[in-house]
Design a protein around this motif. Sequence first.
Motif, short mmCIF file in Angstrom:
data_model
loop_
_atom_site.label_atom_id
_atom_site.label_comp_id
_atom_site.label_asym_id
_atom_site.label_seq_id
_atom_site.Cartn_x
_atom_site.Cartn_y
_atom_site.Cartn_z
N TYR A 48 6.94 16.21 5.16
CA TYR A 48 6.23 16.42 6.42
C TYR A 48 5.73 17.87 6.47
O TYR A 48 6.48 18.79 6.11
CB TYR A 48 7.15 16.20 7.62
CG TYR A 48 7.76 14.82 7.70
CD1 TYR A 48 6.95 13.68 7.71
CD2 TYR A 48 9.14 14.66 7.77
CE1 TYR A 48 7.52 12.41 7.79
CE2 TYR A 48 9.71 13.39 7.85
CZ TYR A 48 8.90 12.27 7.85
OH TYR A 48 9.47 11.03 7.93
N GLY A 49 4.50 18.05 6.95
CA GLY A 49 3.96 19.39 7.11
C GLY A 49 3.84 19.71 8.59
O GLY A 49 3.44 18.86 9.38
N LEU A 50 4.20 20.95 8.98
CA LEU A 50 4.11 21.39 10.38
C LEU A 50 3.36 22.72 10.42
O LEU A 50 3.65 23.62 9.63
CB LEU A 50 5.51 21.62 10.96
CG LEU A 50 6.49 20.45 11.03
CD1 LEU A 50 7.86 20.94 11.51
CD2 LEU A 50 5.97 19.37 11.97
N VAL A 51 2.40 22.83 11.34
CA VAL A 51 1.67 24.09 11.53
C VAL A 51 1.58 24.36 13.04
O VAL A 51 1.16 23.46 13.78
CB VAL A 51 0.22 24.01 10.99
CG1 VAL A 51 -0.45 25.38 11.04
CG2 VAL A 51 0.14 23.39 9.61
N GLY A 52 1.96 25.55 13.49
CA GLY A 52 1.75 25.91 14.91
C GLY A 52 3.02 26.31 15.63
O GLY A 52 4.13 26.22 15.10
N LYS A 53 2.83 26.76 16.86
CA LYS A 53 3.92 27.34 17.66
C LYS A 53 4.96 26.29 18.09
O LYS A 53 6.15 26.46 17.86
CB LYS A 53 3.29 27.99 18.89
CG LYS A 53 4.20 28.86 19.67
CD LYS A 53 3.44 29.74 20.63
CE LYS A 53 3.27 29.03 21.96
NZ LYS A 53 2.61 29.86 22.96
N GLU A 54 4.48 25.19 18.70
CA GLU A 54 5.45 24.16 19.15
C GLU A 54 6.14 23.54 17.94
O GLU A 54 7.32 23.19 17.98
CB GLU A 54 4.76 23.04 19.94
CG GLU A 54 4.50 23.37 21.39
CD GLU A 54 3.19 24.11 21.57
OE1 GLU A 54 2.23 23.76 20.85
OE2 GLU A 54 3.12 25.05 22.39
N GLU A 55 5.35 23.42 16.85
CA GLU A 55 5.90 22.82 15.63
C GLU A 55 6.98 23.74 15.03
O GLU A 55 7.98 23.26 14.50
CB GLU A 55 4.76 22.58 14.62
CG GLU A 55 3.79 21.47 15.00
CD GLU A 55 2.90 21.78 16.21
OE1 GLU A 55 2.82 22.96 16.63
OE2 GLU A 55 2.30 20.83 16.74
N ALA A 56 6.76 25.07 15.17
CA ALA A 56 7.78 26.02 14.68
C ALA A 56 9.05 25.88 15.51
O ALA A 56 10.16 25.88 14.97
CB ALA A 56 7.24 27.45 14.75
N GLU A 57 8.88 25.71 16.81
CA GLU A 57 10.04 25.55 17.69
C GLU A 57 10.83 24.29 17.30
O GLU A 57 12.06 24.30 17.25
CB GLU A 57 9.57 25.48 19.14
CG GLU A 57 10.70 25.61 20.10
CD GLU A 57 10.23 25.91 21.52
OE1 GLU A 57 9.01 26.06 21.75
OE2 GLU A 57 11.11 25.98 22.40
#
Length: 410
Positions: A48-57
Motif C-alpha cells: 500500500y502506498g500513502l502520500v499526504g498529511k492525514e495519511e501520515a497520521e
Amino acid sequence: MSHREMPVEKGLDHTLQLLREGYDFMMNRKDKFHSRVFETRLLGEKVYGLVGKEEAELFYDEDKFVRKNAAPGRVQKTLFGKGGVQGLDGREHRHRKKMFMSLMSNDTLQEIRQLVRKEWNHLLAHTEKELHVREASQIVFTRVALRWCGIPFEEKKVSDWVDELNDLFEHVAHIGPKHWKARFFRNKAEKWLEELVEKVRAGKETVDQNRLLYHFSMYKDAHGNFLSPNIAAVEILNLLRPTVAVSVYVDVMFLAMRDYPEEMKKIKSQGKEAGERFIQEVRRYYPFFPFLAARVKETFIWNGYEFEKGKLTLLDLYGTNHDPAIWKNPHLFDPDRFINWKETPFSFIPQGGGDFEIGHRCPGEWLTLELLRETLDIFIHDVPFTFPKQDGDIERNDIPPQPNMIINII
Ligand code: HEM
C-alpha cells in the motif's frame, strides 16, 4: 463504514519502475490514480502506498501499523542493522527510544555546536583553496560523532571511519558490489563496537561515563537486561551513521546557496531567522529519505479502504513534503514559506512525523538542525568562498542525492 475500491496498479511487479523513478515513484502514482492511497507491487509483494498529511497520521497510528519485519532485508543489513530501535514496537520501542531522547538535551546540542565549529576550523586550517563539500563535511561530522559518543579513535584511523560510516547510507539503494561493500563494513564496524562494549562492561576500557558509549553499554532493556553486545553496537551505529549522513544535507545546502544567491544575501543581512528558514526549506525541498515502511497490524478500514493484516505499507516522505494540499508551489525553493509557518506533526516530515517519544520520529532532528546551523553560520560569516563552474545536478533516482558541490576558499 462503506467499502471503496483502492486503486491498484496493474502488472506483476514495479520494482524496476521504483529504481527508475526514484523519489517520484509514489507521487507519480498518486497523480495517476488521483488518490493518496493506492496499491502496487514491489519485490514481489503487495504494497500500500500513502502520500499526504492525514495519511501520515494514519501511518503513525500504533494501533494500525507495526514496524516489525517491515524494512527490507537489504536495508537492515546496510542502513539500520538488525535488532535496532527502528524495528521495535510498543513498550519495548518506547523504552529504547527514551534512551535516544535522553541524549538530546540542550547541553548536548550546545556541545555539538562547539564540536562542529572546532572540527570545521581544524579542517579549514589544512585546506588550501578547493573544498569538496561532501567529503569535508563527512570528515568533520565523523570526528564530531566519535567525540560526542566517546568512541576512542586514533588519528590515522579517522579516514577508515569516514569511509565505513559513509558506505552504510550511501549504498542502500545500490545493487551488486557497492551493496556488498556496505554489508562488509557494517559487519566489521558492529564487531569492533561489540568488543568495545564488552570491554566497557568488564571495566577493561576506561571511558567517560558521561558519554554515549558508556550509556549504551550499560543500558538495560524493558526487562532489566543488558542489550546483547551486538544490539548495543547496532544502536551506537544508529548515532554515528546518521550524524555523518547530515553531510548529504550540507551538500544540498551548498547547492541551494549556489542556485539561490539572493537567499545568501538575505541571511547575511537579516540574520538568524532567515538562516533558520533557509535550512528548513533545504530539508523540505531536496530529497533525502524517500519513504518509510510499516506493516498492517490487524485488518482495518480507513476512509472506506480496506488495509489487510500483514501487508507492507509505505509512507511517502518526499511526496508529503511536496504535496500541493500542504505546500503552495511545492516545487519552488522558497524559504519565506516558513515565515509564520505553524508546525504540525505530520505535514513537514523529512525526518519522519508524529511524536518523538512515542513514535519512531527521528530522535536526531534537533541535532541535525544544530549541525546545519553551525555549518551555515561558519560559511556565511567567517569563510569567504566562491563556486567554480560545476553541474551540481541531482538525479531523481540517486538515493541519497549526490550534487558533490565544490567551493573555492578565498
Ligand atoms: C541526515 C539527517 C537525517 C535524516 C534525513 C533522518 C531521517 C530519519 C527518518 C526518516 C527516520 C525514520 C522515522 C520513522 O521511522 O518514523 C529516522 C529515524 C531515526 N533517526 Fe534520523 N535522520 C537524520 C539524522 C539523524 C541523526 C543525526 C541521528 C542521531 C544522532 C538520527 C537517529 C535516528 C534514529 C536512532 C532513528 C530511529 C528512531 C525510531 O525508530 O524510533 N537521525 N531518521
